[in-house]
Write an enzyme that holds these catalytic residues in place. Structure first.
Site, mmCIF file in Angstrom:
data_model
loop_
_atom_site.group_PDB
_atom_site.id
_atom_site.type_symbol
_atom_site.label_atom_id
_atom_site.label_comp_id
_atom_site.label_asym_id
_atom_site.label_seq_id
_atom_site.Cartn_x
_atom_site.Cartn_y
_atom_site.Cartn_z
ATOM 1 N N TYR A 198 0.085 -55.748 101.782
ATOM 2 C CA TYR A 198 0.747 -55.247 103.000
ATOM 3 C C TYR A 198 0.534 -56.247 104.130
ATOM 4 C CZ TYR A 198 -3.895 -53.877 104.744
ATOM 5 O OH TYR A 198 -5.200 -53.889 105.167
ATOM 6 N N CYS A 199 1.404 -56.168 105.146
ATOM 7 C CA CYS A 199 1.279 -56.973 106.359
ATOM 8 C C CYS A 199 1.924 -56.194 107.502
ATOM 9 C CB CYS A 199 1.894 -58.357 106.185
ATOM 10 S SG CYS A 199 3.649 -58.349 105.740
ATOM 11 N N THR A 200 2.191 -56.825 108.613
ATOM 12 C CA THR A 200 2.678 -56.110 109.793
ATOM 13 C C THR A 200 4.084 -55.545 109.599
ATOM 14 O OG1 THR A 200 1.376 -57.580 111.196
ATOM 15 C CG2 THR A 200 3.055 -56.254 112.279
#
Length: 450
Positions: A198-200
Site C-alpha cells: 500500500y501507499c498514499t
C-alpha cells in the site's frame, strides 16, 4: 501565452481568502505513452490555470502524477480537461480525507524523466504487468491472513505517523531505496507468501508491483487507490480501519487524520505526537515532529541553535545561509530516535540543558479549544469564528493557530455577534472581531489561561 506562475504564495493565499470559495484537494495518476510531455504539460497549464487549479504535477513519457486543489464549483469543468485525453477517461480521482482551501498555493507542472523517481533502469520491466488491485474490504481480509506479508511502500517519515497494523515499514528516505531492500528481505518468500502493498494514492504500488512480479514474486497484491481511497471506502461501508494514525500528505496540511491513534513521538521530548513542524529558521526548514510544548519553548525551531538564529537581524540571517542548499535535508525527519540529519551534522539535539544565554522561559499556559474560522473580511480586517465549545469573554487571551497563519496570540478587546457588540460569546455563536493579521478558513481558535 502565460505558462508559469506570476503570483507569490502569499498573494495567492490572499486571493483564495477573498474569493470565499470552497476548494477540493485531490490526487490522481495515470501511466501512458506520451510522445511530447512538454506539449502535454503546456496544454494542461493553460487549461488548469484558467480554472484556478493549484498543485504539484509531474509529467513524463510514462504518464502523469498529480496532487492539486481547485474550486469545488470548477470540478466538472476540470474533469472535462483531463477526459479529453483517452488515457485519462474514467480515471479515479482521490478526494482528500480532510479539506483545506490552502493546501496548495501555486500551480507547478514539471516535466520529469519519470512520474515517480524509482531509480530503475531495467528496459525489460513491463509496467503494465501489475499486481491484483484490492478494495478496502478485500484488503482487510487478506491483511488478516497469516500467510500475508504487508509492506508500506512509503518513506519512513510517512509511515512514522500512521500505517497499517502489522506492516513492514522500511527505514528509507526515498521510494527508490525501498525496492531493493524489500526484494532482498523477502527473497525467500517469492512463492509461498502473499505480498500485500500500500501507499498514499496507489502510484508507488503500481510501479512496485510490476517490479516485484518482474523479480519473480508470484502472489502480488496492492491497495486500490491507496490509503486515501481506503479511508473513503471504510467510512462508506462501515468497515473497521486497519490503518492507524495519520496519512502523511505532501501539501500544506502535512497529514490527514484517519484514526485517533497517536503512533509517533515528538522528536525533541519524546511525548506522543504526530504533528509536523517546519523549522522556523529559513536556513534550515527541517520538517520534523514537534509537540505543542516544544513548539512553544523553541518557537517552531528544531534546535536551540536554529532558535537563536531566528532572533538575529534579517540581514545577518541571510549572510549565514548564503551558499547553503538545504533542499535535500527537508524530509530527513528523524529515523528511529530523533533528528538523525542534525545528529550526523554535529549539531546538538534538543535536551533539557538550555543554553545560558537564553534564560527566559515563557509562562506555561493551558490551551482550550474554542472553535474554527469561518470568514475573513479583508477590507475591514475582521475575522469571523464559530464557537464550537466553551465560551469567550472580553479580556480573554486568545490564540489563533493555522498551517499558514502560524500562531497569533492577542487579548480580546471587543467582539460582535450578529453585528451587535457583546461581552460574552457562547457555544453556537458566530463571533467576529478585528484582527491585525489575516486568518484562513483552516485556522483554529483557542483560549489561553495560566
Amino acid at each position: 501565452m502565460q505558462l508559469y506562475n506570476t503570483l507569490s504564495a502569499e498573494e495567492r493565499a490572499a486571493m483564495i481568502d477573498n474569493a470565499g470559495k470552497r476548494r477540493l484537494t485531490l490526487s490522481f495518476y495515470a501511466y501512458a505513452q506520451l510522445q511530447d510531455p512538454t506539449q502535454f504539460r503546456n496544454e494542461l497549464f493553460l487549461a488548469w490555470n484558467a480554472l484556478e487549479v493549484l498543485g504539484r504535477i509531474y509529467v513524463a513519457h510514462e504518464g502523469i502524477n498529480a496532487q492539486l486543489s481547485l474550486p469545488a464549483d470548477h470540478f466538472y469543468a476540470f474533469k472535462k480537461t483531463i477526459e479529453k485525453y483517452d488515457f485519462m477517461k474514467g480515471i479515479r480521482l482521490n478526494i482528500a480525507v480532510e479539506q483545506d482551501d490552502l493546501s496548495f498555493l501555486k500551480l507547478t507542472i514539471k516535466v520529469r524523466d519519470k512520474i515517480v523517481a524509482d531509480g530503475l533502469n531495467d528496459d525489460k520491466l513491463d509496467v503494465t504487468n501489475i499486481g491484483i488491485h484490492l478494495k478496502a474490504a478485500a484488503f482487510n481480509t487478506l491483511l488478516d491472513d497469516p500467510n500475508t506479508i504487508v509492506v508500506d511502500m512509503r518513506n519512513h517519515y510517512e509511515s512514522e505517523i500512521g500505517h497499517f497494523v502489522g506492516a513492514i515499514t522500511p527505514d528509507v528516505d526515498t521510494f527508490r531505496e525501498s525496492l531493493p531492500i524489500i526484494e532482498e528481505q523477502l527473497a525467500n518468500h517469492k512463492e509461498d507468501k502473499n505480498l500485500l502493498m500500500y501507499c498514499t494514492g496507489g502510484i508507488r504500488c503500481e510501479k512496485a508491483s510490476a517490479f516485484f512480479k518482474h523479480k519473480g514474486f508470484k502472489n502480488v497484491y496492492q491497495l486500490e487507490g491507496g490509503i486515501i481511497e481506503y479511508t473513503r471506502q471504510i467510512k462508506e461501508e462501515g468497515l473497521d480501519s486497519k490503518f492507524i494514525g495519520k496519512n502523511f500528505v505532501f501539501d500544506q496540511r502535512l497529514g490527514e487524520r484517519i484514526t485517533e491513534d497517536i503512533v509517533s513521538n515528538c522528536h525533541q521530548c519524546g511525548k506522543p505526537c504526530d504533528e509536523h513542524t517546519n523549522c522556523a529558521n529559513d536556513g534550515c526548514h527541517l520538517l520534523f515532529i514537534q509537540c505543542d510544548d516544544c513548539k512553544e519553548l523553541l518557537e517552531n525551531c528544531c534546535t536551540y541553535e536554529c532558535q537563536e538564529t531566528t532572533h538575529l537581524p534579517l540581514d545577518e540571517q541571510v549572510k549565514l545561509r548564503q551558499g547553503i542548499k538545504n533542499g535535500n535535508k527537508i524530509f530527513k525527519k528523524g529515523k528511529a530516535e530523533a533528528l538523525v540529519f542534525k545528529k550526523a551534522s554535529g549539531i546538538k539535539l534538543f535536551s533539557s540543558e538550555k543554553p545560558q544565554k537564553r534564560e527566559e522561559i515563557k509562562p506555561k499556559l493551558t490551551k482550550t479549544y474554542i472553535g474554527k474560522a469561518q470568514h475573513y473580511y479583508t477590507k475591514s480586517s475582521i475575522g469571523e469564528f464559530l464557537i464550537e465549545d466553551k465560551e469567550i469573554n472580553i479580556g480573554d487571551t486568545l490564540l489563533i493557530k493555522g498551517k499558514t497563519t502560524g500562531e497569533e496570540i492577542f487579548v480580546l478587546e471587543s467582539m460582535f455577534i450578529l453585528k451587535k457588540e457583546e461581552q460574552v460569546a457562547k457555544k453556537g455563536d458566530r463571533v467576529s472581531f478585528k484582527l491585525p493579521f489575516r486568518i484562513r478558513l483552516s485556522d483554529v481558535l483557542y483560549k489561553l489561561e495560566k
